[in-house]
Design a protein around this motif. Structure first.
Motif, PDB file in Angstrom:
ATOM      1  N   LEU A 153       0.926  -1.033   0.165  1.00  0.00           N
ATOM      2  CA  LEU A 153       0.048  -0.033   0.084  1.00  0.00           C
ATOM      3  C   LEU A 153       0.908   1.180  -0.086  1.00  0.00           C
ATOM      4  CD1 LEU A 153      -2.906   1.294   0.100  1.00  0.00           C
ATOM      5  CD2 LEU A 153      -2.588   1.152   2.632  1.00  0.00           C
ATOM      6  N   GLY A 154       1.860   1.327   0.810  1.00  0.00           N
ATOM      7  CA  GLY A 154       2.802   2.271   0.715  1.00  0.00           C
ATOM      8  C   GLY A 154       3.506   2.598  -0.670  1.00  0.00           C
ATOM      9  N   MET A 155       3.540   1.594  -1.282  1.00  0.00           N
ATOM     10  CA  MET A 155       4.069   1.681  -2.769  1.00  0.00           C
ATOM     11  C   MET A 155       3.153   2.478  -3.598  1.00  0.00           C
ATOM     12  SD  MET A 155       7.287   0.739  -3.665  1.00  0.00           S
ATOM     13  CE  MET A 155       6.621   1.211  -5.287  1.00  0.00           C
ATOM     14  N   ALA A 156       1.933   2.056  -3.519  1.00  0.00           N
ATOM     15  CA  ALA A 156       0.826   2.569  -4.347  1.00  0.00           C
ATOM     16  C   ALA A 156       0.683   4.194  -3.849  1.00  0.00           C
ATOM     17  CB  ALA A 156      -0.467   1.923  -4.177  1.00  0.00           C
ATOM     18  N   LEU A 157       0.711   4.407  -2.649  1.00  0.00           N
ATOM     19  CA  LEU A 157       0.419   5.730  -2.180  1.00  0.00           C
ATOM     20  C   LEU A 157       1.780   6.381  -2.375  1.00  0.00           C
ATOM     21  CD1 LEU A 157      -0.725   5.135   1.498  1.00  0.00           C
ATOM     22  CD2 LEU A 157      -2.091   5.777  -0.230  1.00  0.00           C
ATOM     23  N   LEU A 158       2.634   6.020  -2.738  1.00  0.00           N
ATOM     24  CA  LEU A 158       3.984   7.000  -3.070  1.00  0.00           C
ATOM     25  C   LEU A 158       3.712   7.018  -4.601  1.00  0.00           C
ATOM     26  CD1 LEU A 158       6.926   8.207  -2.423  1.00  0.00           C
ATOM     27  CD2 LEU A 158       7.817   5.778  -2.865  1.00  0.00           C
ATOM     28  N   SER A 159       3.795   6.077  -5.476  1.00  0.00           N
ATOM     29  CA  SER A 159       3.652   6.163  -6.968  1.00  0.00           C
ATOM     30  C   SER A 159       2.558   7.085  -7.394  1.00  0.00           C
ATOM     31  CB  SER A 159       4.153   5.038  -7.483  1.00  0.00           C
ATOM     32  OG  SER A 159       3.185   4.086  -7.122  1.00  0.00           O
ATOM     33  N   GLY A 160       1.392   6.676  -6.986  1.00  0.00           N
ATOM     34  CA  GLY A 160       0.191   6.978  -7.436  1.00  0.00           C
ATOM     35  C   GLY A 160       0.249   8.696  -7.687  1.00  0.00           C
ATOM     36  N   PRO A 161       0.413   9.463  -6.644  1.00  0.00           N
ATOM     37  CA  PRO A 161       0.292  10.853  -6.964  1.00  0.00           C
ATOM     38  C   PRO A 161       1.508  11.193  -7.946  1.00  0.00           C
ATOM     39  CG  PRO A 161       0.357  10.529  -4.638  1.00  0.00           C
ATOM     40  CD  PRO A 161       0.743   9.105  -5.395  1.00  0.00           C
ATOM     41  N   LEU A 162       2.578  10.839  -8.041  1.00  0.00           N
ATOM     42  CA  LEU A 162       3.715  10.934  -9.047  1.00  0.00           C
ATOM     43  C   LEU A 162       3.050  10.675 -10.615  1.00  0.00           C
ATOM     44  CD1 LEU A 162       6.524   9.711  -7.237  1.00  0.00           C
ATOM     45  CD2 LEU A 162       5.704  12.100  -7.021  1.00  0.00           C
ATOM     46  N   TYR A 163       2.544   9.562 -10.529  1.00  0.00           N
ATOM     47  CA  TYR A 163       2.165   9.173 -11.864  1.00  0.00           C
ATOM     48  C   TYR A 163       0.648   9.923 -12.476  1.00  0.00           C
ATOM     49  CZ  TYR A 163       5.239   5.281 -12.995  1.00  0.00           C
ATOM     50  OH  TYR A 163       6.392   4.654 -13.394  1.00  0.00           O
ATOM     51  N   TYR A 164       0.066  10.041 -11.442  1.00  0.00           N
ATOM     52  CA  TYR A 164      -1.324  10.957 -11.650  1.00  0.00           C
ATOM     53  C   TYR A 164      -0.741  12.562 -12.211  1.00  0.00           C
ATOM     54  CZ  TYR A 164      -5.443  13.837 -10.800  1.00  0.00           C
ATOM     55  OH  TYR A 164      -6.435  14.464 -11.149  1.00  0.00           O
ATOM     56  N   ARG A 165       0.158  13.066 -11.673  1.00  0.00           N
ATOM     57  CA  ARG A 165       0.563  14.368 -12.304  1.00  0.00           C
ATOM     58  C   ARG A 165       1.539  14.228 -13.336  1.00  0.00           C
ATOM     59  NH1 ARG A 165       2.780  19.609  -8.833  1.00  0.00           N
ATOM     60  NH2 ARG A 165       0.694  19.345  -8.305  1.00  0.00           N
ATOM     61  N   PHE A 166       2.033  13.176 -13.683  1.00  0.00           N
ATOM     62  CA  PHE A 166       2.763  13.013 -14.800  1.00  0.00           C
ATOM     63  C   PHE A 166       2.076  12.769 -16.154  1.00  0.00           C
ATOM     64  CE2 PHE A 166       5.847  10.257 -17.496  1.00  0.00           C
ATOM     65  CZ  PHE A 166       6.511  11.139 -18.014  1.00  0.00           C
ATOM     66  N   LEU A 167       1.069  11.936 -15.619  1.00  0.00           N
ATOM     67  CA  LEU A 167       0.146  11.237 -16.889  1.00  0.00           C
ATOM     68  C   LEU A 167      -1.103  12.096 -17.161  1.00  0.00           C
ATOM     69  CD1 LEU A 167       1.076   7.539 -16.269  1.00  0.00           C
ATOM     70  CD2 LEU A 167       2.181   9.169 -17.889  1.00  0.00           C
ATOM     71  N   VAL A 181       4.453  14.941  -1.124  1.00  0.00           N
ATOM     72  CA  VAL A 181       3.943  13.659  -0.894  1.00  0.00           C
ATOM     73  C   VAL A 181       4.545  12.742   0.014  1.00  0.00           C
ATOM     74  CG1 VAL A 181       3.929  11.521  -2.313  1.00  0.00           C
ATOM     75  CG2 VAL A 181       3.401  13.604  -3.393  1.00  0.00           C
ATOM     76  N   LEU A 182       6.140  12.982   0.189  1.00  0.00           N
ATOM     77  CA  LEU A 182       6.653  11.958   1.410  1.00  0.00           C
ATOM     78  C   LEU A 182       6.324  12.316   2.547  1.00  0.00           C
ATOM     79  CD1 LEU A 182      10.241  12.127  -0.069  1.00  0.00           C
ATOM     80  CD2 LEU A 182       8.805  10.258  -0.376  1.00  0.00           C
ATOM     81  N   ASN A 183       6.052  13.706   2.765  1.00  0.00           N
ATOM     82  CA  ASN A 183       5.713  14.195   4.012  1.00  0.00           C
ATOM     83  C   ASN A 183       4.472  13.686   4.601  1.00  0.00           C
ATOM     84  OD1 ASN A 183       8.154  15.721   4.703  1.00  0.00           O
ATOM     85  ND2 ASN A 183       7.146  17.623   3.763  1.00  0.00           N
ATOM     86  N   ALA A 184       3.516  13.512   3.635  1.00  0.00           N
ATOM     87  CA  ALA A 184       2.062  13.135   4.155  1.00  0.00           C
ATOM     88  C   ALA A 184       2.238  11.541   4.279  1.00  0.00           C
ATOM     89  CB  ALA A 184       1.192  13.337   2.799  1.00  0.00           C
TER      90      ALA A 184
END
Length: 202
Positions: A153-167, A181-184
């Protein structure tokens, strides 16, 4: 085949890959074709198709072979700092051609080309996911993360916002955004103080 022949073949392959990336940047992924790459590279169309079944496969091979990222995690003992350093390096890579625009186009291509999707996952997404998971697992074992936190779940929470903004929104991926994102994320993943047992403490 002699060593000289092998070298010529390797040089020819690299020339075709570099041509594909350069032409893709010039005219865009949608207008790019194997025929156009063959013409620019001075190669036979069938020669290219023998090596790569599609322009997506060719571009992906070119991108990862010629511009393969070195995104290994440092291990300073501070998992938040290590993630920050690695992700800052990744967004710097994605902000520059050819990697960023081509990677974005290939993710789109992967939605309807199973071969591109499989190769993208095998050569880039899965290795980076495994590196991130391993770094989080080490931090969890060292007590820097809650022992019961779901690292998948941590992986999804970390990568999701990055891919959302990128794509999706295609807003800039900035160091400040990564830090937010990291602080949250670490607010939720960090060790939690034990709840006082009734009858103990003030």
């Amino acid at each position: 085949m002699t060593d000289r022949g092998n070298r010529r073949g390797a040089d020819r392959t690299e020339d075709i890959m570099r041509t594909a990336l350069a032409l893709g940047q010039e005219i865009g992924y949608a207008r790019l074709s194997i025929e156009a790459i063959a013409t620019r590279a001075g190669a036979g169309k069938h020669t290219i198709y023998r090596r790569w079944p599609s322009k997506g496969a060719l571009l992906l091979d070119a991108l990862l072979s010629l511009h393969g990222p070195d995104l290994d995690y440092p291990d300073t003992g501070d998992v938040a700092a290590d993630l920050r350093q690695q992700i800052h390096a990744a967004i710097d890579l994605l902000s520059r051609p050819p990697f960023g625009p081509v990677f974005q186009a290939l993710i789109g291509e992967a939605q309807h080309d199973p071969q591109v999707a499989a190769t993208l996952n095998e050569r880039f997404i899965r290795p980076q996911t495994e590196k991130t998971f391993a770094r989080l697992k080490t931090a969890q074992q060292q007590g820097q993360l809650a022992p019961d936190f779901d690292l998948d779940l941590g992986m999804a929470l970390l990568s999701g916002p990055l891919y959302y903004r990128f794509l999706v929104t295609q807003e800039p991926l900035t160091p400040d955004y990564v830090d937010r994102v990291l602080n949250a994320l670490f607010t939720g993943m960090g060790p939690r103080p034990e709840t006082a047992t009734p009858g103990h403490g003030a």
